[in-house]
Write an enzyme that holds these catalytic residues in place. Structure first.
Site, PDB file in Angstrom:
ATOM      1  N   LYS A 158      -1.222 -24.870  -0.101  1.00 50.88           N
ATOM      2  CA  LYS A 158      -0.788 -23.905  -1.307  1.00 50.88           C
ATOM      3  C   LYS A 158      -0.702 -24.109  -2.599  1.00 50.88           C
ATOM      4  CE  LYS A 158       2.153 -20.289  -0.064  1.00 50.88           C
ATOM      5  NZ  LYS A 158       3.489 -19.572   0.474  1.00 50.88           N
ATOM      6  N   GLY A 164      -1.894 -13.839  -5.557  1.00 55.83           N
ATOM      7  CA  GLY A 164      -3.029 -13.565  -5.372  1.00 55.83           C
ATOM      8  C   GLY A 164      -4.163 -14.516  -4.336  1.00 55.83           C
ATOM      9  N   GLY A 165      -3.714 -14.880  -3.313  1.00 51.30           N
ATOM     10  CA  GLY A 165      -4.499 -15.857  -3.124  1.00 51.30           C
ATOM     11  C   GLY A 165      -5.311 -16.858  -2.740  1.00 51.30           C
ATOM     12  N   HIS A 208       2.405  -9.618   6.867  1.00 48.54           N
ATOM     13  CA  HIS A 208       3.082 -10.339   5.257  1.00 48.54           C
ATOM     14  C   HIS A 208       3.691  -8.966   4.970  1.00 48.54           C
ATOM     15  CE1 HIS A 208       2.203 -11.602   1.075  1.00 48.54           C
ATOM     16  NE2 HIS A 208       2.735 -10.505   0.915  1.00 48.54           N
ATOM     17  N   GLU A 275       8.471 -11.562  -1.493  1.00 47.18           N
ATOM     18  CA  GLU A 275       7.785 -12.402  -0.159  1.00 47.18           C
ATOM     19  C   GLU A 275       8.171 -13.212   1.161  1.00 47.18           C
ATOM     20  OE1 GLU A 275       3.820 -12.337  -1.307  1.00 47.18           O
ATOM     21  OE2 GLU A 275       3.325 -11.195  -2.976  1.00 47.18           O
ATOM     22  N   ARG A 297       6.882  -9.806 -11.708  1.00 47.62           N
ATOM     23  CA  ARG A 297       6.744  -8.502 -11.805  1.00 47.62           C
ATOM     24  C   ARG A 297       5.957  -7.707 -11.350  1.00 47.62           C
ATOM     25  NH1 ARG A 297       1.223  -8.869  -9.247  1.00 47.62           N
ATOM     26  NH2 ARG A 297       0.672 -10.827  -8.448  1.00 47.62           N
TER      27      ARG A 297
END
Length: 653
Positions: A158, A164-165, A208, A275, A297
């Site tokens: 990562k 956003g992937g 998720h 998350e 955000r």
């Protein structure tokens, strides 16, 4: 309270922010690029300021232009929406330094959570559970390879500055690690200007789960419960819902409390999302849910939280940015029903989800009283190749999950969009998947079932008959209303046309009890069989488009044309074998071959970047590169020949 607000974004989120601002009597200012001169957000705002050329790097990502636009129009505050500059701490600080109100968290909070490795270390200190992995400063290939082996495959690479992937790769074996790391770093560098990565253990049966949090300048932090965003493709969320299926009250209490601790650890103000990744191999359990990252955000999927809580999160953002406390206390917030959101994209799942651009000759997403649509386009608008291809979010809210799913399916099936392709049918199939319906989902569900989810949908026999009948009726009307001339110059309506129309509208097929009508459907030759009695053409959802008819089925529009009885080909030319064409306008970001190179079937030739996605172009067969027209960094147009591969000689075989 803020009197005038500039929205430093575009598309549906800009329109959504403007709607709340208008309800609060706040004047709005839009910014727009060349491509968005006539866009809906530009037309909706009270004022609009041009900020540059179409590429985002020359317009929406230039903070100085946005701040200048705020000063020019007298805007007191800037709302960044999501994406673009929304999580850029330097831009947030520049807004504050310019004497403007930043509608978002403090710059130091953004910095604290902006890098995934530092954020995880802070969460560990705050008592928030994190996924096992490597967060070290040593970014050498050798060290990362060694750490991946120590963690055990599969592992997840990562980008530390990602979101956003982007900059994320799953690696199943040591032999694949080097190539995945290179690809991840390149994407991270292009997207975030930072190619550093971290490693995490890949979770089996991952879910998720994310928690909406909100803080203010008075020290208050609340959560607005959880969302499930497990239905993903290539780490990009497809469908989101709230609450999470299978979440019990005890687990909800623990995960939401952990999210509040995470927000307090960075002295958070405004809307944010914590998350988590859950190992759902034995259901949702608090001891198997780990912190992944914080999005500092508003999220794309925030409407599902609004639907179940009755809260307008943008209103809360504007009030908190104006210095007010959070409007509600934790004990005043509760979950009401179930909400689910689908992201409707201008893309063609049948062709590998390639973005679809062009003018929306037809665009109808009317929710009535049964749903909510957040969109940035209207009929006649242009879908540009410069930005993310999402054209709408479709949201359903009902008393329970089953009713919410049924309602969302109904909304998507009623989508009437043409000629731009969309993923509506893919979304419907995903929702109707038996595992998803039962709540037995994880982030790999779509990839496992992708072939069935993207299989092309064809009109059934009834739809073919309806399309053929409408075409024949239209032809007959045209003939009947086209006057024939007598020798003396006077005119009459053709009696043969009246007879033909009467046959079509009547209830006989004369001597042809099974009349076969040759058709082109989406450019492919087929036929419809008209049987007696003739069906009612109004039983199928149809729409006229020039000299053609569209049959609208399950969110997909099929183009119908009459074909001469002796014609069986489509008449559509294709590229010669071996010609590699650009599937869309874009930028060539990598070229892996040179003229004269021998290549094998499936070998990557080059990489095209378009609409924020990378598309690898590969060799169709074994052969030799005889022509190479593309170069790294070059811009290409759709269907441009980028290179030609000549098939390997079959001599001696």
């Amino acid at each position: 309270m803020i009197a005038k607000l500039l929205i430093a974004n575009r598309g549906e989120i800009a329109c959504r922010i403007m709607r709340t601002a208008r309800a609060m009597d706040i004047a709005t200012v839009a910014v727009y690029s060349d491509a968005d001169a006539k866009a809906l957000h530009t037309r909706t705002a009270d004022e609009a300021v041009h900020i540059g050329p179409s590429p985002a790097a020359e317009s929406y990502l230039v903070g100085e232009k946005i701040i200048a636009a705020a000063k020019e129009t007298g805007a007191e505050a800037i709302h960044p929406g999501y994406g673009f500059l929304s999580e850029n701490a330097d831009f947030a600080q520049a807004v504050i330094d310019a004497g403007l109100i930043w509608v978002g968290p403090k710059p130091e909070s953004i910095r604290a959570m902006g890098l995934k490795d530092a954020a995880k270390e802070r969460m560990i200190a705050a008592g928030v559970p994190v996924t096992p992995g490597y967060l070290g400063e040593d970014q050498s290939v050798e060290r990362l390879t060694k750490e991946a082996e120590a963690i055990g495959y599969p592992v997840l690479i990562k980008a530390v500055a990602g979101g956003g992937g982007k900059g994320m790769r799953k690696v199943d074996a040591a032999s694949d690690f080097g190539a995945a790391l290179e690809s991840c770093r390149r994407e991270a560098k292009a997207s975030f200007g930072n190619d550093e990565v971290l490693l995490e253990k890949w979770i089996t049966s991952p879910r998720h789960i994310e928690v909406q949090v909100f803080g203010d300048s008075h020290g208050n932090v609340v959560h607005l419960f959880e969302r499930d965003c497990s239905l993903q493709r290539r780490h990009q969320k497809v469908i989101e819902e709230a609450p999470a299926p299978g979440m019990d009250e005890a687990t909800r209490a623990e995960i939401c409390a952990a999210a509040v601790r995470a927000a307090k650890a960075v002295d958070y103000e405004g809307a944010g999302t914590i998350e988590f990744i859950a190992d759902a191999s034995e259901g949702l359990r608090a001891d198997r849910i780990f912190f992944m990252e914080m999005n500092t955000r508003l999220q794309v999927e925030h409407p599902v939280t609004e639907e179940i809580t009755g809260v307008d999160l943008v209103e809360w953002q504007l009030r908190v940015a104006s210095g007010e406390p959070i409007p509600l206390k934790q004990e005043e917030l509760s979950v009401n029903g179930w909400a689910i959101e689908a992201r409707l994209y201008a893309e063609d799942p049948v062709k590998g989800f390639l973005p679809s651009t062009g003018r929306l000759e037809k665009f109808d997403l009317r929710p009535g009283r049964s749903g909510r649509v957040e969109s940035a386009v209207e009929m006649g608008d242009q879908i540009s190749p410069f930005y993310d291809p999402m054209i709408a979010k479709v949201i359903a809210h009902a008393k329970d999950r089953k009713n919410a799913l049924d309602q969302l399916t109904w909304l998507l099936a009623g989508a009437k969009i043409w000629p731009v392709k969309t993923n509506a049918q893919f979304l419907i199939r995903s929702i109707e998947d038996t595992d998803f319906e039962s709540g037995n989902l994880d982030t790999g569900l779509i990839e496992r079932k992708l072939e069935g989810l993207v299989a092309p949908i064809r009109p059934d026999d009834e739809e073919k008959r309806a399309g053929a009948l409408n075409l024949l009726m239209g032809q007959a009307f045209h003939q009947m209303l086209s006057p024939a001339y007598r020798p003396d110059g006077s005119r009459e309506f053709r009696p043969d046309a009246r007879t033909k129309l009467s046959t079509m509208l009547g209830f006989r097929l004369n001597s042809e009890p099974n009349r076969r009508i040759p058709l082109f459907v989406d450019g492919e030759a087929t036929e419809a069989v008209l049987t007696e009695p003739i069906l009612n053409a109004n039983s199928v959802d149809m729409s006229r488009y020039g000299d053609e008819w569209l049959v609208l089925s399950g969110g997909v529009a099929h183009r119908f044309e009459l074909a001469p009885t002796n014609e069986r080909g489509t008449g559509h030319a294709s590229a010669a074998d071996g010609a590699i064409l650009a599937p869309m306008p874009g930028k060539v970001i990598a070229v892996d071959v040179a003229e004269g190179d021998a290549v094998t079937a499936g070998q990557r030739l080059m990489v095209l970047e378009a609409m924020k996605m990378e598309h690898a172009l590969t060799a169709p067969f074994d052969g030799t590169v005889t022509e190479l027209a593309a170069s790294e960094g070059g811009q290409v147009q759709v269907e441009a020949v980028l290179c030609v591969v000549e098939p390997a000689s079959e001599e001696g075989q």
